[in-house]
Design a protein around this motif. Structure first.
Motif, mmCIF file in Angstrom:
data_model
loop_
_atom_site.group_PDB
_atom_site.id
_atom_site.type_symbol
_atom_site.label_atom_id
_atom_site.label_comp_id
_atom_site.label_asym_id
_atom_site.label_seq_id
_atom_site.Cartn_x
_atom_site.Cartn_y
_atom_site.Cartn_z
ATOM 1 N N ASP A 47 0.811 -1.222 0.000
ATOM 2 C CA ASP A 47 0.000 0.000 0.000
ATOM 3 C C ASP A 47 0.842 1.268 0.000
ATOM 4 O O ASP A 47 0.295 2.373 0.008
ATOM 5 C CB ASP A 47 -0.914 0.028 1.233
ATOM 6 N N LEU A 49 2.827 4.505 -0.843
ATOM 7 C CA LEU A 49 2.766 5.492 -1.921
ATOM 8 C C LEU A 49 4.096 6.235 -1.975
ATOM 9 O O LEU A 49 4.519 6.835 -0.985
ATOM 10 C CB LEU A 49 1.617 6.481 -1.688
ATOM 11 N N ASP A 224 -4.625 15.888 -0.476
ATOM 12 C CA ASP A 224 -5.236 14.702 -1.098
ATOM 13 C C ASP A 224 -4.304 13.492 -1.042
ATOM 14 O O ASP A 224 -4.757 12.357 -0.832
ATOM 15 C CB ASP A 224 -5.625 14.996 -2.556
ATOM 16 N N LYS A 225 -3.005 13.715 -1.213
ATOM 17 C CA LYS A 225 -2.060 12.601 -1.161
ATOM 18 C C LYS A 225 -1.982 12.013 0.247
ATOM 19 O O LYS A 225 -1.894 10.795 0.425
ATOM 20 C CB LYS A 225 -0.668 13.055 -1.620
ATOM 21 N N GLU A 226 -1.996 12.891 1.252
ATOM 22 C CA GLU A 226 -1.937 12.389 2.625
ATOM 23 C C GLU A 226 -3.209 11.609 2.960
ATOM 24 O O GLU A 226 -3.156 10.579 3.647
ATOM 25 C CB GLU A 226 -1.732 13.539 3.607
ATOM 26 N N ASP A 228 -4.930 9.877 0.853
ATOM 27 C CA ASP A 228 -4.773 8.572 0.193
ATOM 28 C C ASP A 228 -3.894 7.632 1.016
ATOM 29 O O ASP A 228 -4.171 6.432 1.112
ATOM 30 C CB ASP A 228 -4.153 8.759 -1.200
ATOM 31 N N ILE A 229 -2.833 8.166 1.611
ATOM 32 C CA ILE A 229 -1.929 7.345 2.414
ATOM 33 C C ILE A 229 -2.655 6.807 3.651
ATOM 34 O O ILE A 229 -2.544 5.619 3.992
ATOM 35 C CB ILE A 229 -0.688 8.158 2.821
ATOM 36 N N LEU A 231 -5.908 6.416 4.045
ATOM 37 C CA LEU A 231 -6.929 5.461 3.604
ATOM 38 C C LEU A 231 -6.308 4.115 3.245
ATOM 39 O O LEU A 231 -6.920 3.062 3.442
ATOM 40 C CB LEU A 231 -7.690 6.023 2.403
ATOM 41 N N ALA A 232 -5.089 4.146 2.711
ATOM 42 C CA ALA A 232 -4.418 2.894 2.346
ATOM 43 C C ALA A 232 -4.082 2.066 3.582
ATOM 44 O O ALA A 232 -4.033 0.832 3.518
ATOM 45 C CB ALA A 232 -3.142 3.196 1.548
ATOM 46 N N LYS A 235 -8.085 0.837 6.077
ATOM 47 C CA LYS A 235 -8.931 0.474 4.937
ATOM 48 C C LYS A 235 -10.434 0.554 5.226
ATOM 49 O O LYS A 235 -11.235 0.695 4.310
ATOM 50 C CB LYS A 235 -8.572 -0.935 4.450
ATOM 51 N N GLN A 238 -12.267 3.418 3.709
ATOM 52 C CA GLN A 238 -12.405 3.498 2.254
ATOM 53 C C GLN A 238 -13.814 3.162 1.792
ATOM 54 O O GLN A 238 -14.249 3.607 0.729
ATOM 55 C CB GLN A 238 -11.424 2.524 1.572
ATOM 56 N N ARG A 244 -14.366 8.364 4.163
ATOM 57 C CA ARG A 244 -13.357 9.160 3.443
ATOM 58 C C ARG A 244 -13.389 10.618 3.902
ATOM 59 O O ARG A 244 -12.348 11.264 4.031
ATOM 60 C CB ARG A 244 -13.590 9.051 1.934
#
Length: 330
Positions: A47, A49, A224-226, A228-229, A231-232, A235, A238, A244
């Motif tokens: 997971d 990134l 947004d990238k943080e 995503d991290i 959420l990865a 889980k 998600q 979210r």
């Protein structure tokens, strides 16, 4: 002096991988890799990134034998970045936390009493540095700017690509293995700590800093990238839009603490690691506010908790017991 060349073990990389295919980075660069792993290769986090600039800097270290330093705030994933690149290259990687307790003896080695043919004899045992230097190992020094001066001068000997390590006690000169690589992570770019956040760090000799041929900065990611991290890693969030949105609010709280820290209003700051822990604790307790208090708020200075609780209220629209309105009413 004896030139110790017979001690080199471990093979050279036997394949190349596409950076575009393996790391998802738009680059034609290829990196050397091993077709099989050994026990010192880190486990792959599927997971994970990758940050483009940091990843390319680390890959250059592996491909071109450059000395790479990754600098930035705590919790941004500096050491993990190096490990996860090594994992995908099947390259053995060993991390050493260079705190004030690590001594020159720990790095170089020392005499030890061993049994041979039923007799006790004194024998020199190599430390981590001679061992790594003689193997196809990526050695990563964490908290590099917290190392003791005597330790730093030992490391300075091997910072140059052809740097040989001289063991005066053993009358040995160790030539580095062709696949030996050296990395470090720091919080302060070697210039000392002016923020008061990283006690125990110190300025790094500029002659030594010059020997680090690549210095990359890995700081907090765009919102947004943080998200995503986080959420990865968490889980369960998600699955629904509310989940979210909750993670988005968590990252927003973290950003407010960072802005306050930069402005000098807060002495504690939320790292991405803290946000991930907060999300995981929320899964355990089922209450984002309670999990926030246990994960971060209780670590803050009592005089600053009202401000931090305000950041939570601003993002989630809910009051915490530490909020100013509750403090005044009580």
């Amino acid at each position: 002096m004896i030139m110790d060349e017979s001690a080199a073990t471990g093979g050279l990389p036997d394949m190349k991988i596409s950076v575009r295919q393996v790391f998802g980075i738009d680059s034609d660069m290829e990196a050397p890799a091993y077709s099989s792993a050994d026990p010192h290769v880190p486990d792959i986090d599927s997971d994970y990134l990758f940050d483009r600039d940091t990843t390319l800097a680390i890959l250059a270290g592996f491909a071109k034998n450059r000395r790479v330093m990754i600098t930035g705030y705590h919790g941004t994933g500096k050491s993990t970045h190096i490990e996860q690149v090594a994992a995908r290259l099947n390259w053995p990687c060993v991390r050493i936390n260079l705190d004030s307790h690590v001594s020159r003896v720990d790095l170089i080695g020392k005499d030890a009493i061993v049994l041979k043919d039923g007799l006790q004899v004194t024998e020199f045992r190599d430390g981590i540095l001679p061992w790594a230097l003689q193997n196809n190992v990526a050695l990563c020094f964490d908290e590099y700017d917290a190392g003791r001066p005597d330790v730093m001068f030992v490391i300075q000997r091997v910072l140059e690509v052809s740097g040989r390590l001289t063991l005066l006690d053993q009358s040995r000169v160790i030539r580095p293995h062709p696949a030996f690589r050296l990395f470090s992570t720091t919080n302060t770019v070697g210039l000392g700590d002016t923020s008061g956040l990283y006690h125990g760090t110190q300025q790094i000799n500029q002659g030594q800093m010059d020997r680090w041929s690549i210095v990359a900065t890995l700081n907090y990611l765009p919102h947004d990238k943080e998200v995503d991290i986080v959420l990865a890693k968490a889980k369960r969030f998600q699955a629904t839009k509310d989940g979210r949105d909750t993670v988005g609010k968590m990252v927003r709280v973290a950003e407010l603490t960072r802005n306050a820290f930069i402005a000098g209003d807060l002495s504690t700051v939320m790292s991405p690691r803290t946000v991930i822990t907060w999300a995981e604790n929320t899964e355990i307790f089922g209450d984002a506010g309670f999990a926030f208090r246990l994960t971060f708020l209780n670590k803050c200075d009592e005089l600053e908790r009202t401000l931090v609780a305000e950041f939570y209220q601003r993002s989630f629209g809910k009051e915490l017991p530490e909020s100013a309105i509750n403090v005044v009413m009580s």
